[in-house]
Write a protein that holds these residues in place. Structure first.
Motif, PDB file in Angstrom:
ATOM      1  N   ALA A 138      18.972  50.059  37.859  1.00 56.76           N
ATOM      2  CA  ALA A 138      19.866  50.978  38.563  1.00 56.76           C
ATOM      3  C   ALA A 138      21.042  50.143  39.043  1.00 56.76           C
ATOM      4  O   ALA A 138      20.861  49.052  39.581  1.00 56.76           O
ATOM      5  N   VAL A 139      22.250  50.654  38.833  1.00 50.37           N
ATOM      6  CA  VAL A 139      23.462  49.877  39.117  1.00 50.37           C
ATOM      7  C   VAL A 139      24.458  50.736  39.873  1.00 50.37           C
ATOM      8  O   VAL A 139      24.704  51.891  39.516  1.00 50.37           O
ATOM      9  N   ILE A 140      25.041  50.158  40.922  1.00 51.37           N
ATOM     10  CA  ILE A 140      26.121  50.828  41.639  1.00 51.37           C
ATOM     11  C   ILE A 140      27.367  49.960  41.545  1.00 51.37           C
ATOM     12  O   ILE A 140      27.307  48.743  41.705  1.00 51.37           O
ATOM     13  N   ARG A 141      28.483  50.589  41.256  1.00 48.82           N
ATOM     14  CA  ARG A 141      29.744  49.877  41.047  1.00 48.82           C
ATOM     15  C   ARG A 141      30.691  50.147  42.219  1.00 48.82           C
ATOM     16  O   ARG A 141      30.786  51.284  42.698  1.00 48.82           O
ATOM     17  N   PHE A 142      31.399  49.106  42.663  1.00 49.89           N
ATOM     18  CA  PHE A 142      32.313  49.255  43.792  1.00 49.89           C
ATOM     19  C   PHE A 142      33.384  48.174  43.735  1.00 49.89           C
ATOM     20  O   PHE A 142      33.246  47.171  43.028  1.00 49.89           O
ATOM     21  N   SER A 143      34.450  48.360  44.505  1.00 53.49           N
ATOM     22  CA  SER A 143      35.549  47.399  44.533  1.00 53.49           C
ATOM     23  C   SER A 143      35.529  46.639  45.849  1.00 53.49           C
ATOM     24  O   SER A 143      34.647  46.832  46.687  1.00 53.49           O
ATOM     25  N   GLY A 144      36.529  45.764  46.034  1.00 54.82           N
ATOM     26  CA  GLY A 144      36.640  45.006  47.270  1.00 54.82           C
ATOM     27  C   GLY A 144      36.118  43.589  47.130  1.00 54.82           C
ATOM     28  O   GLY A 144      35.587  43.197  46.086  1.00 54.82           O
ATOM     29  N   ILE A 145      36.290  42.808  48.190  1.00 56.25           N
ATOM     30  CA  ILE A 145      35.759  41.447  48.226  1.00 56.25           C
ATOM     31  C   ILE A 145      34.286  41.549  48.606  1.00 56.25           C
ATOM     32  O   ILE A 145      33.939  42.046  49.670  1.00 56.25           O
ATOM     33  N   VAL A 183      41.921  37.757  42.097  1.00 56.49           N
ATOM     34  CA  VAL A 183      42.212  39.177  41.887  1.00 56.49           C
ATOM     35  C   VAL A 183      42.070  39.919  43.211  1.00 56.49           C
ATOM     36  O   VAL A 183      41.076  39.761  43.917  1.00 56.49           O
ATOM     37  N   PRO A 184      43.073  40.738  43.598  1.00 55.53           N
ATOM     38  CA  PRO A 184      43.009  41.458  44.881  1.00 55.53           C
ATOM     39  C   PRO A 184      41.766  42.336  44.992  1.00 55.53           C
ATOM     40  O   PRO A 184      41.311  42.910  43.994  1.00 55.53           O
ATOM     41  N   GLY A 185      41.238  42.451  46.214  1.00 52.33           N
ATOM     42  CA  GLY A 185      40.015  43.196  46.449  1.00 52.33           C
ATOM     43  C   GLY A 185      39.977  44.592  45.854  1.00 52.33           C
ATOM     44  O   GLY A 185      38.994  44.960  45.192  1.00 52.33           O
ATOM     45  N   PRO A 186      41.019  45.414  46.053  1.00 49.55           N
ATOM     46  CA  PRO A 186      40.978  46.788  45.536  1.00 49.55           C
ATOM     47  C   PRO A 186      40.861  46.870  44.011  1.00 49.55           C
ATOM     48  O   PRO A 186      40.481  47.919  43.476  1.00 49.55           O
ATOM     49  N   LEU A 187      41.212  45.794  43.312  1.00 53.11           N
ATOM     50  CA  LEU A 187      41.191  45.796  41.848  1.00 53.11           C
ATOM     51  C   LEU A 187      39.932  45.153  41.273  1.00 53.11           C
ATOM     52  O   LEU A 187      39.752  45.118  40.058  1.00 53.11           O
ATOM     53  N   ARG A 188      39.073  44.664  42.125  1.00 52.06           N
ATOM     54  CA  ARG A 188      37.896  43.940  41.662  1.00 52.06           C
ATOM     55  C   ARG A 188      36.778  44.894  41.249  1.00 52.06           C
ATOM     56  O   ARG A 188      36.628  45.985  41.807  1.00 52.06           O
ATOM     57  N   ARG A 189      35.999  44.455  40.278  1.00 50.04           N
ATOM     58  CA  ARG A 189      34.808  45.202  39.863  1.00 50.04           C
ATOM     59  C   ARG A 189      33.571  44.430  40.310  1.00 50.04           C
ATOM     60  O   ARG A 189      33.346  43.302  39.881  1.00 50.04           O
TER      61      ARG A 189
END
Length: 212
Positions: A138-145, A183-189
């Motif tokens: 099970a995987v959850i994806r999100f952005s940020g640092i 890479v800026p936090g909002p653009l991170r995977r």
């Protein structure tokens, strides 16, 4: 002469779009660990992973490689191995938290062609080659640092989702990062992965889709 605000706003938006496009294209330039999407629900997926070969080293997850772990692995793929073989960078970087009995780990995925030919042995004894056993996650994806607070919050959301579906999962979780440190936090995977227990089942989607 004052620069109109709308001009500054436009330049800012353009800069953000350019950085975003660059981040996505740079990420797409790396070979990524393969998987099949079994089920999808917003930013949560059930994925099937094959066995992966990793170059790993001990790491304090919260330091995100600043404890020297990232550079040990980077030196390995840069030629600090038997045969001085250069190995392409891949995504994601997998990270496991330690417990009272063991330290955490950071691992680079070995590219498919290198895996098939046989990964060279590391020169540094702190780096090891191992197999990450495949299976259903099970995987959850999100952005940020990614830090402990954010990772724990996302893991909680994922576990609540699993409970609502009646799925049994392992107690431990992995973190996965897809981007360079600058890479800026909002653009991170970022992702949190939790292995499902073999006896746990989930209704499949009509078709599975390969993801990256």
């Amino acid at each position: 002469m004052k620069i109109p605000m709308f001009y500054l706003f436009g330049v800012s938006i353009l800069a953000i779009l350019c950085v975003s496009a660059w981040s996505v294209s740079a990420r797409a330039g790396y070979e990524s660990a393969p998987y099949e999407v079994i089920e999808s629900d917003g930013n949560i997926e059930i994925r099937e992973y094959p066995d992966l070969m990793l170059a790993s080293t001990q790491s304090e997850v919260e330091k995100r490689g600043q404890d020297g772990s990232f550079m040990k692995l980077f030196r390995y793929i840069s030629g600090d191995n038997e045969g001085n073989q250069k190995i392409e960078m891949t995504t994601p970087v997998f990270m496991e938290e330690g417990d009272e009995n063991s330290k955490g780990k950071m691992g680079f995925v070995i590219p498919k062609d290198v895996k098939e030919a046989g990964a060279p042995e590391p020169q540094n004894s702190d780096v090891s080659i191992s197999t990450r056993k495949g299976g259903r996650f099970a995987v959850i994806r999100f952005s940020g640092i990614m830090n402990t607070k954010k990772a724990d919050a996302q893991e909680k959301i994922l576990r609540e989702w699993l409970t609502s579906r009646g799925l049994d999962a392992e107690d431990s979780a992995e973190r996965a990062g897809y981007d360079a440190p600058f890479v800026p936090g909002p653009l991170r995977r970022n992702e949190i992965l939790i292995r499902l227990k073999p006896e746990s089942t989930s209704e499949k989607l009509p078709e599975t889709t390969e993801g990256n």
